[in-house]
Design a protein around this motif. Structure first.
Motif, PDB file in Angstrom:
ATOM      1  N   TYR A   1     -38.673  -2.377 -15.133  1.00 27.89           N
ATOM      2  CA  TYR A   1     -37.418  -2.982 -15.575  1.00 27.89           C
ATOM      3  C   TYR A   1     -37.163  -4.313 -14.873  1.00 27.89           C
ATOM      4  CZ  TYR A   1     -36.016   1.395 -17.836  1.00 27.89           C
ATOM      5  OH  TYR A   1     -35.949   2.489 -18.647  1.00 27.89           O
ATOM      6  N   ILE A   2     -37.426  -4.348 -13.572  1.00 28.54           N
ATOM      7  CA  ILE A   2     -37.190  -5.581 -12.819  1.00 28.54           C
ATOM      8  C   ILE A   2     -38.116  -6.693 -13.307  1.00 28.54           C
ATOM      9  CG2 ILE A   2     -37.365  -6.642 -10.526  1.00 28.54           C
ATOM     10  CD1 ILE A   2     -36.352  -3.914  -9.413  1.00 28.54           C
ATOM     11  N   LEU A   3     -39.366  -6.363 -13.569  1.00 26.40           N
ATOM     12  CA  LEU A   3     -40.296  -7.364 -14.095  1.00 26.40           C
ATOM     13  C   LEU A   3     -39.846  -7.869 -15.462  1.00 26.40           C
ATOM     14  CD1 LEU A   3     -42.923  -8.918 -13.700  1.00 26.40           C
ATOM     15  CD2 LEU A   3     -44.110  -7.019 -14.804  1.00 26.40           C
ATOM     16  N   MET A   4     -39.371  -6.969 -16.316  1.00 18.91           N
ATOM     17  CA  MET A   4     -38.856  -7.390 -17.628  1.00 18.91           C
ATOM     18  C   MET A   4     -37.654  -8.324 -17.457  1.00 18.91           C
ATOM     19  SD  MET A   4     -39.367  -3.913 -19.944  1.00 18.91           S
ATOM     20  CE  MET A   4     -37.746  -4.017 -20.540  1.00 18.91           C
ATOM     21  N   LEU A   5     -36.764  -8.006 -16.520  1.00 22.39           N
ATOM     22  CA  LEU A   5     -35.608  -8.865 -16.269  1.00 22.39           C
ATOM     23  C   LEU A   5     -36.037 -10.247 -15.796  1.00 22.39           C
ATOM     24  CD1 LEU A   5     -33.259  -6.334 -14.460  1.00 22.39           C
ATOM     25  CD2 LEU A   5     -32.837  -7.414 -16.666  1.00 22.39           C
ATOM     26  N   ILE A   6     -36.984 -10.283 -14.893  1.00 22.33           N
ATOM     27  CA  ILE A   6     -37.458 -11.565 -14.360  1.00 22.33           C
ATOM     28  C   ILE A   6     -38.064 -12.412 -15.467  1.00 22.33           C
ATOM     29  CG2 ILE A   6     -39.189 -12.612 -12.850  1.00 22.33           C
ATOM     30  CD1 ILE A   6     -38.721 -10.202 -10.949  1.00 22.33           C
TER      31      ILE A   6
ATOM     32  N   PHE B   1     -30.777  -5.359  -8.017  1.00 19.98           N
ATOM     33  CA  PHE B   1     -30.181  -6.671  -8.293  1.00 19.98           C
ATOM     34  C   PHE B   1     -30.781  -7.742  -7.385  1.00 19.98           C
ATOM     35  CE2 PHE B   1     -26.672  -9.799  -8.222  1.00 19.98           C
ATOM     36  CZ  PHE B   1     -26.572 -10.023  -9.585  1.00 19.98           C
ATOM     37  N   ALA B   2     -30.999  -7.387  -6.121  1.00 18.36           N
ATOM     38  CA  ALA B   2     -31.591  -8.344  -5.181  1.00 18.36           C
ATOM     39  C   ALA B   2     -33.017  -8.706  -5.600  1.00 18.36           C
ATOM     40  CB  ALA B   2     -31.573  -7.773  -3.771  1.00 18.36           C
ATOM     41  N   LEU B   3     -33.824  -7.705  -5.925  1.00 14.11           N
ATOM     42  CA  LEU B   3     -35.203  -7.980  -6.340  1.00 14.11           C
ATOM     43  C   LEU B   3     -35.270  -8.786  -7.623  1.00 14.11           C
ATOM     44  CD1 LEU B   3     -36.906  -4.576  -5.493  1.00 14.11           C
ATOM     45  CD2 LEU B   3     -37.198  -6.761  -4.309  1.00 14.11           C
ATOM     46  N   TRP B   4     -34.387  -8.482  -8.560  1.00 16.41           N
ATOM     47  CA  TRP B   4     -34.350  -9.236  -9.818  1.00 16.41           C
ATOM     48  C   TRP B   4     -34.018 -10.699  -9.541  1.00 16.41           C
ATOM     49  CZ3 TRP B   4     -29.347  -9.401 -12.987  1.00 16.41           C
ATOM     50  CH2 TRP B   4     -29.473 -10.278 -14.049  1.00 16.41           C
ATOM     51  N   ASN B   5     -33.000 -10.962  -8.751  1.00 13.55           N
ATOM     52  CA  ASN B   5     -32.610 -12.341  -8.479  1.00 13.55           C
ATOM     53  C   ASN B   5     -33.657 -13.094  -7.676  1.00 13.55           C
ATOM     54  OD1 ASN B   5     -29.922 -13.009  -9.622  1.00 13.55           O
ATOM     55  ND2 ASN B   5     -29.429 -11.081  -8.627  1.00 13.55           N
ATOM     56  N   ILE B   6     -34.256 -12.428  -6.708  1.00 12.42           N
ATOM     57  CA  ILE B   6     -35.311 -13.076  -5.926  1.00 12.42           C
ATOM     58  C   ILE B   6     -36.489 -13.432  -6.836  1.00 12.42           C
ATOM     59  CG2 ILE B   6     -37.048 -12.671  -4.141  1.00 12.42           C
ATOM     60  CD1 ILE B   6     -34.851 -10.925  -2.731  1.00 12.42           C
ATOM     61  N   GLY B   7     -36.906 -12.483  -7.655  1.00  9.90           N
ATOM     62  CA  GLY B   7     -38.004 -12.741  -8.579  1.00  9.90           C
ATOM     63  C   GLY B   7     -37.683 -13.841  -9.574  1.00  9.90           C
ATOM     64  N   ALA B   8     -36.461 -13.845 -10.088  1.00 10.20           N
ATOM     65  CA  ALA B   8     -36.056 -14.871 -11.047  1.00 10.20           C
ATOM     66  C   ALA B   8     -36.056 -16.257 -10.401  1.00 10.20           C
ATOM     67  CB  ALA B   8     -34.683 -14.540 -11.617  1.00 10.20           C
TER      68      ALA B   8
ATOM     69  N   TYR C   1     -28.548  -2.148 -17.818  1.00 10.36           N
ATOM     70  CA  TYR C   1     -27.931  -0.848 -18.075  1.00 10.36           C
ATOM     71  C   TYR C   1     -28.942   0.278 -17.833  1.00 10.36           C
ATOM     72  CZ  TYR C   1     -26.360   3.069 -20.967  1.00 10.36           C
ATOM     73  OH  TYR C   1     -26.032   4.311 -21.416  1.00 10.36           O
ATOM     74  N   LYS C   2     -30.150   0.123 -18.376  1.00 14.44           N
ATOM     75  CA  LYS C   2     -31.190   1.131 -18.203  1.00 14.44           C
ATOM     76  C   LYS C   2     -31.640   1.207 -16.738  1.00 14.44           C
ATOM     77  CE  LYS C   2     -33.049   2.816 -21.503  1.00 14.44           C
ATOM     78  NZ  LYS C   2     -32.887   4.134 -22.092  1.00 14.44           N
ATOM     79  N   LEU C   3     -31.749   0.056 -16.078  1.00 14.34           N
ATOM     80  CA  LEU C   3     -32.194   0.018 -14.693  1.00 14.34           C
ATOM     81  C   LEU C   3     -31.212   0.709 -13.757  1.00 14.34           C
ATOM     82  CD1 LEU C   3     -34.096  -1.010 -12.440  1.00 14.34           C
ATOM     83  CD2 LEU C   3     -32.783  -3.139 -12.470  1.00 14.34           C
ATOM     84  N   PHE C   4     -29.936   0.482 -13.959  1.00 11.59           N
ATOM     85  CA  PHE C   4     -28.935   1.063 -13.072  1.00 11.59           C
ATOM     86  C   PHE C   4     -28.845   2.583 -13.205  1.00 11.59           C
ATOM     87  CE2 PHE C   4     -26.425  -3.156 -12.892  1.00 11.59           C
ATOM     88  CZ  PHE C   4     -27.340  -3.660 -11.988  1.00 11.59           C
ATOM     89  N   LYS C   5     -29.434   3.144 -14.254  1.00 10.76           N
ATOM     90  CA  LYS C   5     -29.502   4.599 -14.385  1.00 10.76           C
ATOM     91  C   LYS C   5     -30.540   5.202 -13.442  1.00 10.76           C
ATOM     92  CE  LYS C   5     -27.976   5.467 -19.069  1.00 10.76           C
ATOM     93  NZ  LYS C   5     -28.332   6.112 -20.342  1.00 10.76           N
ATOM     94  N   VAL C   6     -31.533   4.405 -13.032  1.00  8.65           N
ATOM     95  CA  VAL C   6     -32.632   4.952 -12.237  1.00  8.65           C
ATOM     96  C   VAL C   6     -32.752   4.361 -10.834  1.00  8.65           C
ATOM     97  CG1 VAL C   6     -34.017   5.580 -14.245  1.00  8.65           C
ATOM     98  CG2 VAL C   6     -34.309   3.323 -13.200  1.00  8.65           C
ATOM     99  N   GLU C   7     -32.018   3.308 -10.522  1.00  8.62           N
ATOM    100  CA  GLU C   7     -32.179   2.649  -9.234  1.00  8.62           C
ATOM    101  C   GLU C   7     -30.841   2.154  -8.714  1.00  8.62           C
ATOM    102  OE1 GLU C   7     -33.872   1.388  -5.842  1.00  8.62           O
ATOM    103  OE2 GLU C   7     -34.889   2.526  -7.386  1.00  8.62           O
TER     104      GLU C   7
ATOM    105  N   MET D   1     -39.183   6.157 -16.136  1.00 10.01           N
ATOM    106  CA  MET D   1     -39.887   4.886 -16.086  1.00 10.01           C
ATOM    107  C   MET D   1     -39.664   4.240 -14.723  1.00 10.01           C
ATOM    108  SD  MET D   1     -39.709   1.675 -18.701  1.00 10.01           S
ATOM    109  CE  MET D   1     -40.193   2.663 -20.079  1.00 10.01           C
ATOM    110  N   ASN D   2     -40.670   3.599 -14.212  1.00  8.81           N
ATOM    111  CA  ASN D   2     -40.620   2.959 -12.914  1.00  8.81           C
ATOM    112  C   ASN D   2     -39.617   1.796 -12.919  1.00  8.81           C
ATOM    113  OD1 ASN D   2     -41.175   1.801 -10.456  1.00  8.81           O
ATOM    114  ND2 ASN D   2     -43.391   1.951 -10.709  1.00  8.81           N
ATOM    115  N   HIS D   3     -38.801   1.700 -11.876  1.00  9.44           N
ATOM    116  CA  HIS D   3     -37.789   0.646 -11.837  1.00  9.44           C
ATOM    117  C   HIS D   3     -38.410  -0.740 -11.702  1.00  9.44           C
ATOM    118  CE1 HIS D   3     -38.309   1.247  -7.499  1.00  9.44           C
ATOM    119  NE2 HIS D   3     -37.787   0.049  -7.337  1.00  9.44           N
ATOM    120  N   TYR D   4     -39.631  -0.841 -11.179  1.00  8.99           N
ATOM    121  CA  TYR D   4     -40.288  -2.147 -11.085  1.00  8.99           C
ATOM    122  C   TYR D   4     -40.599  -2.721 -12.472  1.00  8.99           C
ATOM    123  CZ  TYR D   4     -40.815  -1.225  -6.134  1.00  8.99           C
ATOM    124  OH  TYR D   4     -40.562  -0.964  -4.812  1.00  8.99           O
TER     125      TYR D   4
END
Length: 110
Positions: free
Chosen positions: A6-11, A59-66, A47-53, A1-4
């Motif tokens: 996961y990041i979008l889900m986190l945001i 972490f930076a993209l998640w925090n910036i997006g949030a 947890y799932k994101l850190f398996k692929v990225e 699965m694309n890491h973006y």
């Protein structure tokens, strides 16, 4: 699965959690419990994101997006005012996304 994905889900989850906390604190209700559930889901997605990225980039993209989503929510939903320094910080966040993701700016791994 694309890491973006996961990041979008986190945001989105963190934006919902923060909004529920703000709403709960203003209205003195129990929506903060739902916010806690969102944060539990965030831990699982991380947890799932850190398996692929890599941790640093994701972490930076998640925090910036949030932060960008929190800015939008605070201005348009909670009607909070933003000063010039905060607007400057938002501009720097957008620049940092470009620097993190643009191939030209990527340095070789050490």
């Amino acid at each position: 699965m694309n890491h973006y994905y996961y990041i979008l889900m986190l945001i989105i989850l963190e934006s919902v959690a923060i909004s529920l906390l703000k709403y709960s604190s203003k209205n003195n209700n129990k929506f903060y419990v739902l916010s806690g559930i969102c944060y539990l889901l965030i831990v699982y997605i991380l947890y799932k994101l850190f398996k692929v990225e890599k941790v640093v980039t994701s972490f930076a993209l998640w925090n910036i997006g949030a932060i960008l989503f929190a800015y939008i929510i605070s201005v348009f939903i909670f009607k909070e005012r933003v000063n010039l320094y905060e607007k400057s910080g938002i501009l720097l966040l957008v620049i940092s996304i470009v620097l993190l993701e643009h191939k030209y700016f990527k340095l070789p791994a050490i």
